[in-house]
Design an enzyme around this catalytic site. Structure first.
Site, PDB file in Angstrom:
ATOM      1  CB  SER A  60      -0.944   0.046   1.212  1.00  0.00           C
ATOM      2  OG  SER A  60      -1.518   1.326   1.371  1.00  0.00           O
ATOM      3  CE1 TYR A  84      -4.368  -1.240   5.230  1.00  0.00           C
ATOM      4  CE2 TYR A  84      -3.450   0.889   4.605  1.00  0.00           C
ATOM      5  CZ  TYR A  84      -3.909  -0.373   4.257  1.00  0.00           C
ATOM      6  OH  TYR A  84      -3.892  -0.768   2.944  1.00  0.00           O
TER       7      TYR A  84
END
Length: 252
Positions: A144, A157
């Protein structure tokens, strides 16, 4: 192409989103794929998108060592080896929660899925790739763009995705003697259920709520396949694929 002649992939988080897109791309281009995820029904839906291709659906919670071991045992039992792991399973956790209000259980769930799960799957793949004949294989981690730059109120995250970069580098180094190539794809705003809110409005660093552009997950899938199909003598160490106009580069 028979199951034994095709390349063998394990895709985690294959029941939806990027995992589904990558699994279908591989299945449609000659790979045999073990589909891993928490819900058997969604894995079977993924398999149905490429019904002629050899696939195996294995219900897996990547945070549980026994589930991961069962996944790779089932893959080798069915297909004979493991050529590719796409380490994709992940969760954002509770969105928009300030650091001071984030429950520890929520933090642990994100860490157990995104980081511990990625390690367990990589370790299981590494063991098979080291011992199989011909030796070697490839691991691609889903990092990501949060592996580089956080969104507001995304501490769990973001921390796990930064940690995945270290995992990728260590695995890449340790895999050299055994022809195990390890790389990472950092994805920004692929159109999935997880990013649906971004098209209507996402919290920006300046506190504003603004819609963001997204891209087709199929574009990510083609990039993963390119990385996967390189000879083991070549490796894409890090790749970033993102919606062109998303507010990531610079101060946008």
């Amino acid at each position: 192409m028979t199951e034994r002649q095709s390349k063998i992939a394990v895709v985690t988080g294959a029941g939806s989103g990027i995992g589904r897109a990558v699994a279908v791309e591989l299945l449609r281009t000659g790979w045999s794929v073990a589909l891993a995820g928490r819900r058997t029904g969604t894995l079977e839906e993924t398999a149905a998108l490429a019904p002629e291709a050899p696939s195996l659906a294995v219900r897996t919670d990547v945070s549980r060592p026994q589930d991961v071991e069962a996944l790779f045992a089932a893959t080798v039992d069915r297909f004979g080896r493991v050529d590719l792991l796409f380490n994709n399973a992940g969760t954002f956790g509770p969105g928009g929660v300030p650091v001071e209000d984030l429950p520890y259980d929520a933090w642990r769930h994100v860490v157990d899925t995104n980081l511990n799960g990625a390690f367990l799957c990589a370790q299981a793949a590494y063991r098979r790739m080291k011992e199989q004949d011909p030796q070697g294989g490839r691991i691609i981690n889903n990092g990501s763009v949060s592996a580089h730059t956080p969104r507001p109120r995304s501490v769990a995250y973001t921390a796990t995705k930064h940690a995945l970069t270290g995992l990728t580098k260590s695995l890449s180094l340790d895999g050299r003697p055994y022809r195990i190539a390890v790389g990472q794809i950092d994805i920004g705003n692929a159109a999935t259920d997880m990013t649906a809110r971004m098209q209507t409005g996402a919290l920006q660093a300046n506190g504003e709520i603004s819609p963001e552009p997204v891209m087709d997950a199929a574009d990510v899938a083609r990039t993963v396949r390119h990385m996967a199909e390189l000879p083991l003598e070549a490796n894409v160490q890090f790749a970033t694929v993102l919606a062109t106009a998303m507010p990531y580069v610079g101060r946008g």
